[in-house]
Design a protein around this motif. Structure first.
Motif: not given
Length: 150
Positions: A81, A84, A86-88, A90-92, A141, A144-145
């Protein structure tokens, strides 16, 4: 991936994201170490504070390997995470949710032993800390959105 993603940019990105996620790293490390202690040759579940754990989990080794594995996966997820572009989040979110369940279960196990000890000051707060980690990842999140909220 962008051109400046490899080399120093990768390291800078990981370092930049480490600070705000330090509690997630701490929880992963603590989970890993808790599992490691359970895998040591001495019988931890023979201690009075752990008697109820014998009824809650199949074995001390099972809980040790589970916590060690989840802690390692969580560290790998945080590295991925952080690396990358672009972070994710959802993993966290998922790993903090699993952590919350585990620390709540450990709190329940100690509470069921009827032994009052320092666990009261540690593991329930770890479970609460994981809720904070879930909230932070959900906020990331949302940013990001929807763009930054600042």
């Amino acid at each position: 991936m962008s051109q400046g993603y490899f080399g120093p940019a990768l390291w800078i990105r990981i370092r930049h994201r480490f600070g705000p996620r330090m509690s997630e790293w701490f929880m992963a490390g603590h989970m890993l170490m808790f599992g490691w202690v359970l895998l040591l040759p001495s019988e931890t579940f023979n201690q009075p504070a752990f008697w109820s754990f014998r009824e809650l989990v199949p074995s001390e080794n099972f809980l040790g390997w589970t916590m060690l594995g989840i802690g390692c996966m969580r560290i790998v997820g945080l590295v991925i995470n952080g690396a990358r572009e672009r972070v994710t989040p959802q993993i966290r979110q998922i790993s903090a949710g699993v952590g919350c369940l585990i620390w709540s279960g450990i709190s329940y196990g100690f509470a069921s032993s009827d032994v009052v000890s320092t666990w009261i000051a540690i593991y329930p707060l770890f479970a609460f800390g994981e809720l904070v980690n879930i909230h932070r990842a959900a906020r990331d999140q949302g940013e990001i959105r929807n763009g930054s909220t600042q």
